[in-house]
Design a protein around this motif. Structure first.
Motif, mmCIF file in Angstrom:
data_model
loop_
_atom_site.group_PDB
_atom_site.id
_atom_site.type_symbol
_atom_site.label_atom_id
_atom_site.label_comp_id
_atom_site.label_asym_id
_atom_site.label_seq_id
_atom_site.Cartn_x
_atom_site.Cartn_y
_atom_site.Cartn_z
ATOM 1 N N ARG A 1 21.105 24.639 -0.503
ATOM 2 C CA ARG A 1 22.349 24.177 0.117
ATOM 3 C C ARG A 1 22.557 22.697 -0.176
ATOM 4 O O ARG A 1 21.593 21.934 -0.193
ATOM 5 C CB ARG A 1 22.316 24.390 1.633
ATOM 6 C CG ARG A 1 22.183 25.840 2.056
ATOM 7 C CD ARG A 1 22.052 25.983 3.567
ATOM 8 N NE ARG A 1 21.956 27.374 3.981
ATOM 9 C CZ ARG A 1 20.826 28.078 3.988
ATOM 10 N NH1 ARG A 1 19.688 27.504 3.623
ATOM 11 N NH2 ARG A 1 20.834 29.339 4.355
ATOM 12 N N VAL A 2 23.821 22.322 -0.354
ATOM 13 C CA VAL A 2 24.150 20.923 -0.596
ATOM 14 C C VAL A 2 25.512 20.624 0.025
ATOM 15 O O VAL A 2 26.414 21.474 0.020
ATOM 16 C CB VAL A 2 24.151 20.618 -2.111
ATOM 17 C CG1 VAL A 2 25.191 21.446 -2.855
ATOM 18 C CG2 VAL A 2 24.340 19.132 -2.377
ATOM 19 N N ASN A 3 25.646 19.425 0.590
ATOM 20 C CA ASN A 3 26.904 19.045 1.208
ATOM 21 C C ASN A 3 27.986 18.862 0.156
ATOM 22 O O ASN A 3 27.772 18.218 -0.875
ATOM 23 C CB ASN A 3 26.719 17.748 2.005
ATOM 24 C CG ASN A 3 27.947 17.398 2.809
ATOM 25 O OD1 ASN A 3 28.918 16.872 2.294
ATOM 26 N ND2 ASN A 3 27.894 17.695 4.102
ATOM 27 N N HIS A 4 29.160 19.421 0.420
ATOM 28 C CA HIS A 4 30.279 19.315 -0.509
ATOM 29 C C HIS A 4 31.437 18.589 0.155
ATOM 30 O O HIS A 4 32.075 19.100 1.075
ATOM 31 C CB HIS A 4 30.733 20.710 -0.963
ATOM 32 C CG HIS A 4 31.878 20.686 -1.925
ATOM 33 N ND1 HIS A 4 33.144 21.129 -1.591
ATOM 34 C CD2 HIS A 4 31.951 20.247 -3.215
ATOM 35 C CE1 HIS A 4 33.940 20.985 -2.636
ATOM 36 N NE2 HIS A 4 33.254 20.445 -3.630
ATOM 37 N N LEU A 5 31.670 17.353 -0.269
ATOM 38 C CA LEU A 5 32.783 16.522 0.185
ATOM 39 C C LEU A 5 32.751 16.217 1.678
ATOM 40 O O LEU A 5 33.732 15.732 2.237
ATOM 41 C CB LEU A 5 34.123 17.197 -0.160
ATOM 42 C CG LEU A 5 34.362 17.539 -1.628
ATOM 43 C CD1 LEU A 5 35.706 18.252 -1.770
ATOM 44 C CD2 LEU A 5 34.323 16.290 -2.496
ATOM 45 N N GLY A 6 31.620 16.512 2.328
ATOM 46 C CA GLY A 6 31.549 16.352 3.767
ATOM 47 C C GLY A 6 32.207 17.485 4.528
ATOM 48 O O GLY A 6 32.254 17.464 5.764
ATOM 49 N N PHE A 7 32.690 18.515 3.808
ATOM 50 C CA PHE A 7 33.444 19.600 4.430
ATOM 51 C C PHE A 7 32.581 20.832 4.715
ATOM 52 O O PHE A 7 32.880 21.600 5.635
ATOM 53 C CB PHE A 7 34.620 20.023 3.545
ATOM 54 C CG PHE A 7 35.633 18.939 3.307
ATOM 55 C CD1 PHE A 7 35.847 17.940 4.250
ATOM 56 C CD2 PHE A 7 36.371 18.921 2.142
ATOM 57 C CE1 PHE A 7 36.785 16.944 4.023
ATOM 58 C CE2 PHE A 7 37.311 17.929 1.912
ATOM 59 C CZ PHE A 7 37.524 16.935 2.853
ATOM 60 N N SER A 8 31.556 21.063 3.902
ATOM 61 C CA SER A 8 30.740 22.264 4.073
ATOM 62 C C SER A 8 29.388 22.059 3.418
ATOM 63 O O SER A 8 29.204 21.134 2.609
ATOM 64 C CB SER A 8 31.427 23.488 3.448
ATOM 65 O OG SER A 8 31.436 23.363 2.026
ATOM 66 N N SER A 9 28.448 22.927 3.787
ATOM 67 C CA SER A 9 27.159 22.984 3.097
ATOM 68 C C SER A 9 27.230 24.151 2.124
ATOM 69 O O SER A 9 27.048 25.319 2.505
ATOM 70 C CB SER A 9 26.007 23.180 4.092
ATOM 71 O OG SER A 9 25.844 22.035 4.896
#
Length: 219
Positions: free
Chosen positions: A46-54
């Motif tokens: 898992r990685v954070n995407h744009l601060g919107f989702s993991s």
């Protein structure tokens, strides 16, 4: 990645089996060499995407070999190999697939394999442990720690599963920048980009030595 292991107490770890399992299956798994059961294994990250989702995805092709002794889990060792090109980006646009597999991230043409080799195990509690080893990713090798749980095992199941079986869960994390992957990192104080921290979740079962027949005359 995987993906497992340690000494729980002088008496050995608790072996988890079904309450109605036959006596042969209820025996503790033997010491020996175990191979990954690929049909019962998963490697997610898992990685954070744009601060919107993991954003969550997986590697679909990996293998592992385990040297295992239920009476001395601390002596166990695991080696895991991952096909870097097997990262699954479901429903992702082709541009994203090319970026993740290309020079900006994994660069699978240059670094086709990811490996983890355990070095030692530290017991943290009943059936819980830390697996300390070395991860080689993107051509760089660095130490990595996995928090692992031994979920149990058995010596085999007559006529159904004629080999020993053991199972583990493990979790860990890494910073991709430590492995030379800095593309699209968020600016300091911002989450707008692709996060630096990669969280890893592993569920694995291993098949081991064949089930031994009970001694003749035993009941």
């Amino acid at each position: 990645m995987l993906a497992a292991l340690a000494s729980i107490a002088a008496s050995g770890p608790e072996v988890v089996v079904a309450s109605d399992a036959p006596a042969a299956a209820a025996q503790a798994p033997p010491a020996g060499q175990y191979l990954l059961d690929k049909g019962h294994a998963s490697l997610l990250f898992r990685v954070n995407h744009l601060g919107f989702s993991s954003y969550t995805t997986r590697f679909s092709r990996f293998d592992a070999q385990l040297s295992f002794d239920p009476a001395n889990l601390a002596a166990s060792k695991v080696v895991t190999t991952i096909d870097a090109a097997s990262v699954e980006l479901e429903n992702a646009p082709p541009a994203c697939t090319g970026i993740v597999g290309g020079p900006q991230f994994l660069d699978t043409a240059k670094f086709p394999e990811i490996t983890f080799r355990s070095e030692r195990v530290q017991v943290r509690g009943p059936n819980s442990m830390e697996v300390l080893g070395n991860l080689t990713l993107h051509g760089i090798t660095r130490p990595m720690v996995l928090d692992a749980t031994f979920n149990g095992g058995y010596a085999g199941h007559p006529g159904d599963d004629p080999h020993a079986r053991v199972g583990f869960s493990a979790h860990g994390s890494l910073k991709r920048s430590d492995f030379g992957m800095t593309f699209a990192l968020p600016a300091p104080g911002s989450a707008f980009g692709v996060g630096d921290t990669i969280d890893i979740s592993i569920e694995v079962e291993f098949a081991g030595p064949p089930l031994q027949a009970p001694p003749r005359g035993s009941h």
